[in-house]
Design an enzyme around this catalytic site. Structure first.
Site, PDB file in Angstrom:
ATOM      1  N   GLU A 199       0.866  -8.149   1.344  1.00  8.69           N
ATOM      2  CA  GLU A 199      -0.143  -7.691   2.300  1.00  8.69           C
ATOM      3  C   GLU A 199      -0.335  -8.718   3.411  1.00  8.69           C
ATOM      4  OE1 GLU A 199      -3.612  -6.471   0.057  1.00  8.69           O
ATOM      5  OE2 GLU A 199      -2.704  -4.500  -0.175  1.00  8.69           O
ATOM      6  N   GLU A 296       1.779  -0.123  -3.527  1.00 14.34           N
ATOM      7  CA  GLU A 296       0.650  -0.224  -4.451  1.00 14.34           C
ATOM      8  C   GLU A 296      -0.247   0.964  -4.166  1.00 14.34           C
ATOM      9  OE1 GLU A 296      -1.733  -3.809  -4.307  1.00 14.34           O
ATOM     10  OE2 GLU A 296       0.062  -5.034  -4.078  1.00 14.34           O
TER      11      GLU A 296
HETATM   12  C1  IPT Z   1      -4.256  -5.359  -3.261  1.00 21.05           C
HETATM   13  C2  IPT Z   1      -3.393  -6.557  -3.566  1.00 21.05           C
HETATM   14  O1  IPT Z   1      -2.157  -6.510  -2.916  1.00 21.05           O
HETATM   15  C3  IPT Z   1      -3.166  -6.691  -5.045  1.00 21.05           C
HETATM   16  O2  IPT Z   1      -2.612  -7.945  -5.303  1.00 21.05           O
HETATM   17  C4  IPT Z   1      -4.435  -6.514  -5.811  1.00 21.05           C
HETATM   18  O3  IPT Z   1      -5.278  -7.566  -5.514  1.00 21.05           O
HETATM   19  C5  IPT Z   1      -5.052  -5.201  -5.428  1.00 21.05           C
HETATM   20  O4  IPT Z   1      -5.336  -5.189  -4.089  1.00 21.05           O
HETATM   21  C6  IPT Z   1      -6.360  -4.935  -6.097  1.00 21.05           C
HETATM   22  O5  IPT Z   1      -6.238  -4.922  -7.446  1.00 21.05           O
HETATM   23  S1  IPT Z   1      -5.097  -5.561  -1.728  1.00 21.05           S
HETATM   24  C7  IPT Z   1      -5.824  -3.997  -1.377  1.00 21.05           C
HETATM   25  C8  IPT Z   1      -7.149  -3.901  -2.006  1.00 21.05           C
HETATM   26  C9  IPT Z   1      -5.941  -3.825   0.073  1.00 21.05           C
END
Ligand code: IPT
Length: 995
Positions: A199, A296
């Site tokens: 990110e 994700e």
């Molecule tokens: C996203 C992160 O890339 C991941 O590492 C983890 O922290 C996840 O969130 C939450 O569990 S960031 C996203 C909320 C924009």
């Protein structure tokens, strides 16, 4: 597509220019505007605008996120991977936590529980691809977002191209990159994609975007031998670093999505305007030449200290969320799709950031105790298995999102069409996606037989609460084609003697499907309405709990309700063949060898297993390697029964163990010798930008190499007599606590709240004698280092320990010493890694490890004896277990009972150690976690275990620990998983230089 890839191979093997090769998957427009496109470095993993290809074969990558580092039992990695595979997913995405692997700058260690070689071998063995995401930054709710604590000493900005930061990352990426590179698909391994950074999407106060940095991270990977495509995970659909954007661009652009957020307070309420409807359009604008990728997508939620607990998160991010939100992503045409998390695991050994507690269950489809009983596991299986047998989806083009009135009269439902060359997909949802109503509707779909109003045989369709459906048209089922189906497809298989299609509907729903055929040679059930219409055989029914089978030629349509469909499995026999298994809590795999079919699976109740599509040459059955009887039913399917007799599991009563205890705060005893402690003598800190120095010398623990667990400070001064109070500013991260003593006199504590990362306190001192030396001892709980999500503020550098102090009204000079874990970055326990142990006396001594020197301890009734005064006491006991773990998977949890803690005693914190692994941090006054699952492998189910509990009482009256138990928390299942190897880890030995 074979053709295209053959062409690609030809291009690679001839002396064509690289640009010509790079043309594949990239429209020409990019060539004129963007930088010189990079040549692909391999021809195994390729892509076009629709999807990835592996060895020329177009496929969807449907993946789940799994962090091996959150399950430190290598032999259980296979168990979780098999549970992922059984869903119909074909990949896992993994983060790698740098902080665990390079505790000391320059010394990379990845052995034992950190053995990624072994993990990648296991993934290959199970037959899952891997998306590797080693960072260097990962976020992940991990301490420092995966950054080792020593990065607090880097002057430059983290995640930028400041040279000291870049240099800090080199050894790690070179080392882990080498391991990942070895396991790439081009070398016969499972790794198909690599994600540099995480990110990299926003900054405050530093130039951004920073293409130089992004490019550096990509070059690091390439230098380490990574040849598979690089994929990004933009935090939102912003197009950052997409192909064509120039320096720092990745090969395949992706963005993340967590539409329901992370607040589990109101688990039945879906916030307004959370369902994304522009993702296909933004994708076409931002990265039209790459497959639509969501690296994700919300598979659950994290939960903070003082949070609502994962049961409540599970209610929010449940099977309904999967139906509506995942299907909305399919409507947007996602073909590289990863769910974060598929299995969350545990923040053992201080690996978590302060925003989370020990459990990282995440309300994921697979629970922290590895059980698969959640409905969302089953719902996900329905969706994944459907996509696995629907290749037409991969090239179907998403139309306008959520259209009303066109494919269905009225406005109650919205439909997104994905129009394919043969088959098309119509994703239906409630127009008001928050609606919990049941809505009736009809369809008017374009088919090869013209626009068709459905159902044709009367009645109407129903969309239940929080549901979404995928209706198909002109959908191939082996040699057959469905003109349409309103019932959702689970799977279909073309077997030697027949083709079986399994469709399902929600309870009592009416459904209709039409098979293109002019034959009237069908065999039906009288509860189905059947008619030949315009070249199709139309079947209409009301869903019931009873399976109906409709036959047309050698097509057998199994019509079931959704709850029954949940019980079906489709284990692969080879890359192109499967059996369908109806029944069983979990079917892991099926293997034909000679004339025997061996099913491996788990059973949580007495079960009937029906096996559909057994190959002709097979005549005998084994279940979990044991020969099993079967019968053929009227369908010619094999049926067999697996009895389940609940075992008696002798779990020791913890209060009856032979406990011993030892004071773990000798530091406040008269005459305590701290001569071996580190003197806090740094007059400056590199951390100035984030944490300006307010004390004459730095008291930031990471400046002295202490990055994890409890911290202790000793401030020596000679009293002037004027001192009346001491002011202390301590910082440990969310929900931390701190306590202070003057010599042996308790001064006070900050007991902690979920919202406070730091606390200021002024404690009253007793009368001090002028000219007399005193020592202030301060214990500070480090809850983990902050993450560094936003680039620029360098939040990861928020210090731990003492930020400021003042001996009010006194000029007495305080000289401070401090300690954290023994050795700091020269950490003592190489097996359990650099984060597992903190600075408590017993941890420094290694008494939390198996076989501590009990002669130094006193007999004790165990943790529930409580502490009469503030301080830290450590309890240890041997826990013998004898459980039938060869055939049973038995979920064990340690439970701190909180029921009476408010009525008696004050706030306390506890650390739980199991065979030396820290597997629980409990905070009585913050919560919410009271149940701490510990996996087999950390626990030896057939041998002696060492349990340790350190209890820190923070309040003047001490603390009572009302209950501490070991429970079978969950259903033991008869299991087909492999043997769990107990993790070999050393016990206590006298440590050199210990204090
Ligand atoms: C996203 C992160 O890339 C991941 O590492 C983890 O922290 C996840 O969130 C939450 O569990 S960031 C996203 C909320 C924009």
């Amino acid at each position: 597509m074979r053709l295209l890839s053959t062409l690609a191979v030809a291009l690679l093997t001839t002396s064509q220019s690289c640009d010509a090769i790079a043309l594949r998957g990239r429209p020409n427009t990019l060539l004129s505007t963007g930088p010189t496109p990079r040549a692909l470095l391999q021809d195994t993993v390729t892509w076009d605008e629709h999807s990835l290809f592996i060895d020329g074969e177009r496929l969807m990558i449907f993946s789940g996120e799994f962090h091996p580092f959150r399950l430190p039992v290598p032999s259980l990695w296979t168990d979780v991977l098999e549970k992922v595979k059984a869903l119909g997913l074909n990949a896992v995405s993994i983060y790698i936590d740098w902080a665990q692997l390079e505790g000391k700058p320059g010394e990379f260690r990845a052995e034992g529980v950190f053995d990624y070689d072994a993990f990648l071998d296991a993934a290959k063995q199970v037959g899952l691809y891997v998306i590797a995401r080693p960072g260097p930054y990962i976020n992940a709710e991990a301490s420092g977002g995966g950054f080792p604590g020593w990065l607090q000493r880097v002057k430059g900005h983290l995640r930028t191209n400041d040279s000291d930061y870049l240099a800090a990352t080199d050894n790690y990426i070179a080392s882990i990159g080498k391991i990942i590179a070895k396991h790439q698909i081009t070398n016969g391994g499972p790794v198909i994609l690599y994600q540099p950074e995480n990110e990299y999407s926003g900054a405050v106060g530093v130039p951004f975007p920073n293409a130089d940095y992004m490019q550096y991270v990509e070059d690091q990977a390439r230098k380490a031998g990574i040849v598979v495509p690089l994929v990004s995970n933009d935090a939102s659909a912003g197009g950052r670093n997409a192909p064509g954007t120039g320096k720092g661009e990745v090969d395949i652009y992706g963005h993340d999505g967590y539409p329901l957020g992370f607040d589990c307070a109101n688990p039945n309420t879906w916030p307004a305007k959370a369902l994304p409807t522009n993702w296909h359009v933004t994708h076409e604008n931002q990265s039209p030449s790459t497959p639509y990728t969501i690296p994700e997508f919300q598979g659950g939620s994290f939960d903070p200290w003082g949070g609502w607990g994962f049961d409540q998160c599970l209610q929010l991010i449940n099977h309904g969320q999967e139906r509506v939100f995942y299907k909305n992503n399919y409507a947007a045409g996602v073909t590289i799709f990863n769910l974060y998390m598929i299995f969350g695991g545990t923040n053992w050994g201080n690996l978590g950031h302060p925003g989370g507690y020990t459990s990282y269950d995440y309300a994921a489809p697979i629970a922290e105790d590895r059980s698969v009983a959640r409905e969302k596991y089953s719902e996900l299986k329905l969706e994944a298995q459907f996509l696995k047998v629907s290749p037409g989806y991969l090239t179907a083009t998403p139309g306008n999102a959520s259209v009303t009135g066109l494919y269905s009269p009225g406005t109650a439902v919205s439909i997104t069409a994905l129009i394919g060359t043969h088959d098309s997909f119509f994703v239906v949802r409630h127009t008001d996606y928050q609606s919990t109503d049941s809505t009736t509707y009809t369809l008017n779909l374009p088919t090869s037989a013209g626009n068709t109003t459905i159902p044709q045989l009367g009645g109407f369709l129903t969309l239940g609460r929080r549901d979404s459906k995928i209706h198909v048209t002109d959908y191939p089922v082996g040699d057959y084609s469905l003109l349409y189906s309103t019932a959702e497809i689970f799977t279909w298989k073309k077997f030697e003697d027949r083709t079986v299609l399994v469709v399902y509907g929600g309870p009592n729903e009416q459904h209709e499907l039409a098979i293109k055929s002019s034959s009237t040679n069908w065999k039906t059930d009288c509860s189905l309405t059947v008619a030949a219409k315009n070249g199709s055989v139309v079947v209409n029914w009301q869903t019931t709990g009873k399976r109906r089978i409709f036959q047309l030629g050698d097509l057998h349509v199994y019509i079931v309700d959704r709850n029954s469909a949940y019980k079906y499995w489709v284990p692969e026999l080879s890359s192109s063949s499967s059996v369908i298994v109806n029944g069983g809590y979990l079917i892991r795999s099926a293997l034909v060898s000679g004339s025997t079919l061996n099913l491996r699976g788990d059973f949580n109740s007495t079960s009937t297993i029906e096996i559909i599509g057994v190959p002709k040459e097979v005549s005998t059955l084994k279940i979990n390697d044991v020969a099993w009887l079967y019968e053929k039913n009227t369908q010619g399917n094999w049926e067999s029964a697996v009895p389940y007799i609940k075992p008696t599991l002798p779990v020791p009563v913890l209060s009856k163990l032979d406990w011993k205890s030892i004071d773990s705060l000798p530091e406040i005893k008269p005459g305590y010798d701290d001569s071996k402690w580190v003197v806090a003598d740094h007059k400056t800190t590199n951390n100035t930008f984030v944490q300006p120095l307010r004390t004459p010398t730095s008291l930031f623990a990471s400046d002295y190499g202490f990055h994890t667990g409890a911290l202790l400070y000793r401030g020596h001064f000679t009293a002037s007599g004027a001192e009346k109070t001491i002011y202390l500013s301590t910082q440990g991260g969310s929900a931390f606590g701190s306590s202070a003593w003057l010599n042996s006199t308790f001064l006070g504590s900050w007991t902690g709240t979920d919202a406070s990362s730091a606390a200021n306190a002024t404690y009253t001192l007793p009368n001090l004698t002028p000219g007399t030396p005193y020592v202030v001892t301060v214990l500070v709980d480090n809850m983990g280092l902050d993450e560094n999500w936003v680039v620029g503020p360098d939040e990861m550098k928020h210090a731990r320990g003492i930020l400021d102090y003042d001996l009010v009204d006194s000029n007495a000079l305080v000289t401070w010493k401090l300690t954290g874990n023994l050795g700091g970055e020269e950490y003592a326990d190489k097996t359990r890694g650099p984060l597992n142990e903190g600075g408590l006396y017993v941890e420094r001594q290694g008494y939390h490890l198996p076989d501590p020197p009990l002669q130094q301890f006193s007999p004790s009734a165990g943790p529930t004896s409580g502490l009469p005064q503030p301080g830290v006491t450590f309890y240890a006991a041997k826990l013998p277990l004898s459980l039938p773990s060869d055939t049973w998977d038995i979920p064990l949890s340690f439970v701190f009972d909180n029921t009476t803690s408010t009525s008696s005693g004050g706030a306390y914190r506890a650390w739980l150690y199991v065979n030396g692994f820290q597997f629980g941090r409990y905070v009585s006054n913050v919560g919410p976690q009271t149940v701490f699952p510990v996996p087999e492998g950390i626990l030896d189910y057939n041998g002696d275990n060492w349990i340790g509990v350190a209890v820190w009482a923070l309040e003047a009256g001490g603390a009572e620990v009302p209950g501490f138990e070991l429970r079978v928390a969950g259903t033991p299942v008869l299991t087909g998983r492999g043997k769990v190897e107990v993790v070999g880890a050393p016990g206590w030995v006298v440590r050199e230089g210990v204090y």
